[in-house]
Write an enzyme that holds these catalytic residues in place. Structure first.
Site, PDB file in Angstrom:
ATOM      1  N   GLY A 228       5.406  20.430 -25.696  1.00 18.06           N
ATOM      2  CA  GLY A 228       6.844  20.462 -25.445  1.00 18.06           C
ATOM      3  C   GLY A 228       7.357  19.130 -24.930  1.00 18.06           C
ATOM      4  O   GLY A 228       7.780  18.266 -25.694  1.00 18.06           O
ATOM      5  N   ARG A 229       7.305  18.960 -23.623  1.00 19.01           N
ATOM      6  CA  ARG A 229       7.688  17.709 -22.987  1.00 19.01           C
ATOM      7  C   ARG A 229       6.680  17.375 -21.905  1.00 19.01           C
ATOM      8  O   ARG A 229       6.201  18.245 -21.176  1.00 19.01           O
ATOM      9  CB  ARG A 229       9.100  17.806 -22.389  1.00 19.01           C
ATOM     10  CG  ARG A 229      10.218  17.808 -23.434  1.00 19.01           C
ATOM     11  CD  ARG A 229      10.306  16.456 -24.132  1.00 19.01           C
ATOM     12  NE  ARG A 229      11.391  16.371 -25.094  1.00 19.01           N
ATOM     13  CZ  ARG A 229      11.263  16.569 -26.395  1.00 19.01           C
ATOM     14  NH1 ARG A 229      10.058  16.909 -26.890  1.00 19.01           N
ATOM     15  NH2 ARG A 229      12.278  16.434 -27.216  1.00 19.01           N
ATOM     16  N   GLU A 258       5.859   8.438 -20.807  1.00 22.07           N
ATOM     17  CA  GLU A 258       5.674   8.332 -22.253  1.00 22.07           C
ATOM     18  C   GLU A 258       6.487   7.148 -22.770  1.00 22.07           C
ATOM     19  O   GLU A 258       7.692   7.074 -22.504  1.00 22.07           O
ATOM     20  CB  GLU A 258       6.135   9.625 -22.926  1.00 22.07           C
ATOM     21  CG  GLU A 258       5.813   9.705 -24.401  1.00 22.07           C
ATOM     22  CD  GLU A 258       6.146  11.044 -25.019  1.00 22.07           C
ATOM     23  OE1 GLU A 258       6.888  11.039 -26.024  1.00 22.07           O
ATOM     24  OE2 GLU A 258       5.681  12.082 -24.499  1.00 22.07           O
ATOM     25  N   HIS A 277       2.715  11.764 -29.287  1.00 22.71           N
ATOM     26  CA  HIS A 277       3.925  12.515 -29.670  1.00 22.71           C
ATOM     27  C   HIS A 277       4.112  12.508 -31.188  1.00 22.71           C
ATOM     28  O   HIS A 277       5.181  12.208 -31.712  1.00 22.71           O
ATOM     29  CB  HIS A 277       5.163  11.916 -28.980  1.00 22.71           C
ATOM     30  CG  HIS A 277       6.248  12.927 -28.760  1.00 22.71           C
ATOM     31  ND1 HIS A 277       7.120  12.864 -27.695  1.00 22.71           N
ATOM     32  CD2 HIS A 277       6.630  14.021 -29.483  1.00 22.71           C
ATOM     33  CE1 HIS A 277       7.974  13.876 -27.764  1.00 22.71           C
ATOM     34  NE2 HIS A 277       7.695  14.585 -28.843  1.00 22.71           N
TER      35      HIS A 277
END
Length: 323
Positions: A228-229, A258, A277
């Protein structure tokens, strides 16, 4: 509703143009690609593309933005840049196939120690890594039951795992889930799970959801997967949990920070798979095809004045649930 100007800020092919135009024949389509959209922003009533929130101030006639992304935190965290009354739709429903298969690959890799064997291979080391585990007979906890989480949960069920789900609201239980709970049940469910899958958007309630207290509630043999995050996990706590064998392994396609700096200790944590990602994006061509089909369906709905698919509640920070 006719004659709206539709700016397509994606790198589409002719067949994609036909799909979009057939859904909204009355529209005036402008195709500019993913990089050259700025000169056309002020003309557009509808935009299909990945537009930065700050650029929306130039889109003075914009009524609806269809973003090709599933996550919308760049918009919800910059709400002052969003034109009043803008309809925002995300690409939820487009990424489930690609990302759920990524998640399944990570789970199998960690369960069967394929990540360790790959490291041994680079060292030319013939070494038995010992005991493995199986999806068959395992328990999976899916935290966030949107398109991606549901696709993953369904796959795990088909492979013999008992699947529990957590979502933000009460809703009917899908056939593949043993039971579905809301977030207040998380602490109790963590101790049951062999695989914990985080499939959450970034909202105030999900930031640092997983910290050391949560890791200590998990089984020592459990695997954590986050797509997700990165902000959903306290990164330093994850490093400690892995290195002290509080949990057995983790796979993260998102990190906090990130991009992950080259000298960050997470790179060297034990039994972790880190990817930059990339589980979604358009690496799987079918993902882009799904985005185009979703955009076409929404064009048809918009023309008819009907509610759009994957519309976002900008204040809440996630897709509006329509049952």
């Amino acid at each position: 509703m006719a004659g709206k100007k539709v700016l397509v800020a994606l790198d589409v092919e002719e067949r994609h143009k036909k799909t979009l135009e057939s859904a909204y024949p009355e529209g005036e389509f402008i195709y500019c690609g993913s990089k050259g959209y700025e000169p056309f922003l002020s003309q557009a009533n509808i935009i299909i593309g990945d537009i930065k929130p700050a650029m929306l101030r130039q889109a003075v006639n914009l009524e609806w933005l269809q973003t090709p992304n599933a996550g919308v935190d760049p918009f919800t965290s910059n709400i002052d840049m969003i034109p009043e009354n803008l309809i925002l739709t995300c690409a939820t429903g487009s990424y489930g196939l690609a990302i759920s298969e990524y998640m399944l690959g990570c789970v199998l890799s960690l369960m069967k120690h394929l990540d360790r064997y790959r490291i041994n291979q680079t060292k030319h080391l013939w070494k038995d890594e010992g005991h493995v585990t199986s999806i068959q007979g395992s328990t999976t906890l899916v935290v966030g039951m949107g398109d991606i989480g549901s696709d993953f949960g369904r796959k795990m069920h088909l492979l013999g795992s008992t699947v529990y789900g957590i979502r933000r609201h009460q809703a009917p239980k899908p056939d593949w889930a043993e039971a579905v709970y809301t977030m207040d049940a998380l602490d109790d469910l963590l101790g049951r799970a062999d695989i914990v899958a985080l499939c959450l958007p970034k909202t105030p309630s999900t930031i640092h959801l997983m910290d050391m207290a949560k890791f200590r509630k998990m089984k020592k043999t459990a695997i954590l997967v986050n797509i997700g995050r990165g902000a959903a996990i306290m990164t330093d706590d994850l490093c400690t949990a892995l290195n002290q064998h509080i949990i057995a392994g983790a796979a993260v396609d998102v990190t906090d920070p990130e991009p992950l700096p080259p000298d960050h200790p997470l790179w060297d944590a034990e039994n972790i798979i880190i990817t930059p990602h990339t589980s979604g994006q358009n690496h799987l061509p079918e993902t882009f095809e799904r985005i185009i089909r979703l955009s076409a369906r929404n064009l048809a709905l918009y023309k008819e004045g009907k509610p759009l698919e994957s519309q976002v509640d900008l204040k809440a920070g996630y897709r509006i649930y329509r049952g």
